[in-house]
Design a protein around this motif. Structure first.
Motif, PDB file in Angstrom:
ATOM      1  N   THR A 288      -1.918  54.460  70.979  1.00  0.00           N
ATOM      2  CA  THR A 288      -1.059  54.211  72.137  1.00  0.00           C
ATOM      3  C   THR A 288      -1.975  53.985  73.334  1.00  0.00           C
ATOM      4  OG1 THR A 288       0.467  55.816  71.172  1.00  0.00           O
ATOM      5  CG2 THR A 288       0.910  55.124  73.437  1.00  0.00           C
ATOM      6  N   PRO A 289      -1.751  52.937  74.105  1.00  0.00           N
ATOM      7  CA  PRO A 289      -2.662  52.674  75.223  1.00  0.00           C
ATOM      8  C   PRO A 289      -2.470  53.670  76.364  1.00  0.00           C
ATOM      9  CG  PRO A 289      -0.922  51.034  75.156  1.00  0.00           C
ATOM     10  CD  PRO A 289      -0.728  51.904  73.971  1.00  0.00           C
TER      11      PRO A 289
ATOM     12  N   ASP B  18       4.486  51.048  78.452  1.00  0.00           N
ATOM     13  CA  ASP B  18       4.422  49.826  79.272  1.00  0.00           C
ATOM     14  C   ASP B  18       5.526  49.815  80.321  1.00  0.00           C
ATOM     15  OD1 ASP B  18       2.230  48.792  78.145  1.00  0.00           O
ATOM     16  OD2 ASP B  18       3.279  47.373  76.811  1.00  0.00           O
TER      17      ASP B  18
ATOM     18  N   VAL C 232      -1.198  48.119  67.762  1.00  0.00           N
ATOM     19  CA  VAL C 232      -0.781  48.869  68.948  1.00  0.00           C
ATOM     20  C   VAL C 232       0.499  48.272  69.545  1.00  0.00           C
ATOM     21  CG1 VAL C 232      -1.465  49.530  71.290  1.00  0.00           C
ATOM     22  CG2 VAL C 232      -3.103  49.694  69.425  1.00  0.00           C
TER      23      VAL C 232
ATOM     24  N   LEU D 203      -8.816  45.769  73.480  1.00  0.00           N
ATOM     25  CA  LEU D 203      -8.704  45.931  72.036  1.00  0.00           C
ATOM     26  C   LEU D 203      -9.011  44.626  71.317  1.00  0.00           C
ATOM     27  CD1 LEU D 203      -5.380  47.949  71.711  1.00  0.00           C
ATOM     28  CD2 LEU D 203      -7.698  48.824  71.467  1.00  0.00           C
TER      29      LEU D 203
ATOM     30  N   TYR E 115      -6.771  53.593  77.689  1.00  0.00           N
ATOM     31  CA  TYR E 115      -7.545  52.338  77.640  1.00  0.00           C
ATOM     32  C   TYR E 115      -6.591  51.174  77.928  1.00  0.00           C
ATOM     33  CZ  TYR E 115      -5.562  52.307  72.910  1.00  0.00           C
ATOM     34  OH  TYR E 115      -4.713  52.347  71.856  1.00  0.00           O
TER      35      TYR E 115
ATOM     36  N   THR F 128       4.246  52.312  72.673  1.00  0.00           N
ATOM     37  CA  THR F 128       3.583  51.358  73.569  1.00  0.00           C
ATOM     38  C   THR F 128       4.601  50.712  74.515  1.00  0.00           C
ATOM     39  OG1 THR F 128       1.955  50.888  71.864  1.00  0.00           O
ATOM     40  CG2 THR F 128       2.105  49.323  73.676  1.00  0.00           C
TER      41      THR F 128
ATOM     42  N   MET G  78      -4.911  47.485  77.200  1.00  0.00           N
ATOM     43  CA  MET G  78      -4.659  46.688  76.005  1.00  0.00           C
ATOM     44  C   MET G  78      -5.683  45.588  75.836  1.00  0.00           C
ATOM     45  SD  MET G  78      -2.110  47.536  74.111  1.00  0.00           S
ATOM     46  CE  MET G  78      -1.464  46.088  73.279  1.00  0.00           C
TER      47      MET G  78
ATOM     48  N   ALA H 231      -5.033  45.268  68.322  1.00  0.00           N
ATOM     49  CA  ALA H 231      -3.999  45.059  69.342  1.00  0.00           C
ATOM     50  C   ALA H 231      -2.643  44.806  68.702  1.00  0.00           C
ATOM     51  CB  ALA H 231      -4.377  43.898  70.244  1.00  0.00           C
TER      52      ALA H 231
END
Lengths: 257, 243
Positions: free
Chosen positions: A184-185, A211, A201, A193, A188, A207, A190, A198
């Motif tokens: 899960t970002p 977001d 994810v 990746l 970091y 995610t 996205m 990516a």
């Protein structure tokens, strides 16, 4: 109709179970309930110190970026893990008194929700300190939080049913959530990746929630309809599976506890 | 006034006694593959039928392992019968184990609300009656003490006091009157008598035939899951003592 009436009858019990969770969690700690604010602040400080040097160039306003992700992920993690154990933990009660059993996972998810609301205060404090500009879109946080709530409830019910039959799930889930956290970002961007990772994810439901959270808090944008549709789809599927599984298996709980 | 409030229709309850309880995924997979998921069938109740009319006090007697507690759990809705059905009219206060819903980290006062909610009692009613509950349990000095510091007698007293503060249609009592000191036992029996006078239906499990004779007017005798006799309390108790 019958279900709604029954639910209404047990609403006070749901309240009592939630207030018990909250009371016992911080009982005997000097700062008590304040920890729900202090804990995310402390975690944020540690992670910011560790990661801000690594990702400094690619993320503006790292503390808020991090806290948005953390808030959603911790909410999911806490509520689903607590819901997972809810049936096993309340074995003594389930064996002795008739109660609608879905109240147990539900109450755990609700207690986690209360914790999230106080963690949100921590987020507001960080927003103030970092002087992040916010607009009215911040009120839209109810959406990502609501979707995470639904998703956690569904997942928690599935997990609690599985845990009654196989206690291994409890130990396995700890490993799964750690992997899930890295997928899960949270800390970091996205963009860093590699394409292959990516795409994984991107498929992670958390995610989308993360977001959406950042969109309304950090970027002052209104989430597009397609995003809401995705959330409803994911949550709907998980909640339906959860409830159906739970309903099918709940009468056998007592034989396995 | 003579409608049935509890109808037990041909209830049978099967338990599967797995040779070893399988609760890990690995074990389950291995045993499944080896076809080693063996179990013995055990019928805790076999074709039991009886009725209880409104306002009656019925004793459930039988030796250890005769199915009394299983019967109570089926009636309370905790267990679903394998065969047959149970019909209940009215609210049930199950006292299968007093203090089952207590959280030992919470105080007596907090537990009153938690346990009351578990029994389905409305919060306002509990608020009004906190003093009564505490007084009946004789715990005035300990109301804000966590229950983990209570003696087992104190826990039982509190549990009984909460469960009986409300007038339920059906009261289910499992063996609990044998705990607590002599004086408190008398108090409990008095309170149960009071409730009976007001029209509550009582289902009592006890090993003391003396107590059953004193409180109940009818009785059901269970023997290895079968119902041997259902009738007048003296007849049933006489047969039970000769078993």
């Amino acid at each position: 109709m019958r279900y709604i009436e029954n639910f209404k009858k047990y609403l006070p019990l749901l309240q009592e179970l939630v207030s018990r969770d909250l009371k016992t969690k911080y009982r005997r700690s000097a700062l008590g309930f304040l920890w729900t604010v202090l804990n995310p602040l402390g975690m944020m400080l540690v992670l910011t110190v560790v990661f801000s040097t690594v990702f400094q160039q690619s993320i503006d306003n790292f503390p808020v970026y991090l806290m948005c992700g953390q808030l959603i992920f911790n909410f999911y993690n806490e509520s689903s893990s607590m819901a997972m154990n809810s049936i096993v933990d309340n074995a003594a009660l389930i064996k002795k008194v008739y109660l609608p059993k879905y109240l147990f996972p539900m109450s755990r998810v609700c207690s986690a929700l209360v914790n999230v609301l106080t963690s949100f205060i921590a987020l507001l404090i960080v927003i103030l300190i970092t002087q992040t500009p916010i607009t009215w879109t911040i009120f839209l946080v109810v959406f990502p939080i609501f979707y995470t709530l639904l998703f956690s409830l569904g997942a928690g019910m599935i997990l609690s049913v599985m845990t009654v039959s196989f206690r291994d799930i409890k130990h396995l889930y700890g490993v799964i959530t750690t992997a899930w956290m890295y997928l899960t970002p949270i800390f970091y961007p996205m963009s860093m990746l590699p394409a292959k990772l990516a795409s994984i994810v991107q498929k992670n439901p958390l995610t989308i929630f993360v977001d959406m959270m950042r969109m309304v808090v950090l970027y002052n944008k209104v989430p597009p309809v397609i995003m809401h549709a995705k959330c409803w789809l994911v949550c709907g599927v998980v909640v339906v599976i959860g409830f159906v599984m739970f309903k099918k298996k709940q009468d056998t709980f007592i034989l396995k506890l | 006034m003579s409608e049935n409030v509890i109808e037990v229709n041909d209830v049978s309850m099967e338990f599967r006694l797995y040779k070893e309880k399988v609760d890990s995924l690995k074990e389950y997979a291995i045993k499944r593959l080896k076809h080693e998921l063996e179990y013995d069938n055990f019928w805790a109740l076999k074709n039991v039928s009886f009725e209880v009319k409104k306002g009656e006090a019925v004793g459930l007697v039988g030796r250890n392992g005769s199915g009394k507690s299983t019967m109570l759990k089926v009636i309370a809705g905790v267990l679903k019968p394998t065969l047959g059905s149970v019909r209940i009219a009215g609210s049930i206060a199950p006292m299968i184990e007093l203090g089952a819903g207590f959280d030992f980290d919470l105080t007596a006062r907090e537990n009153i609300f938690l346990n009351g909610a578990i029994l389905g009692y409305p919060r306002e009613m509990l608020e009004e009656n906190v003093e009564n509950i505490i007084k009946f349990a004789e715990l005035e000095k300990f109301i804000d003490v966590p229950v983990k510091n209570f003696s087992s007698g104190m826990v039982t007293r509190l549990g009984f006091s909460i469960a009986t503060v409300y007038q339920p249609d059906i009261l289910i009592v499992d063996e609990i009157l044998s705990v607590g000191d002599f004086k408190f036992q008398n108090k409990c029996e008095e309170r149960i008598q009071e409730m009976l006078e007001k029209g509550t239906t009582l289902l009592l499990v006890s090993h003391s035939t003396e107590q059953v004779r004193r409180v109940c007017d009818k009785a059901v005798l269970l023997y290895n899951g079968n119902m041997l006799l259902n009738g007048n309390v003296d007849e049933v108790c006489n047969l039970y003592t000769t078993l």
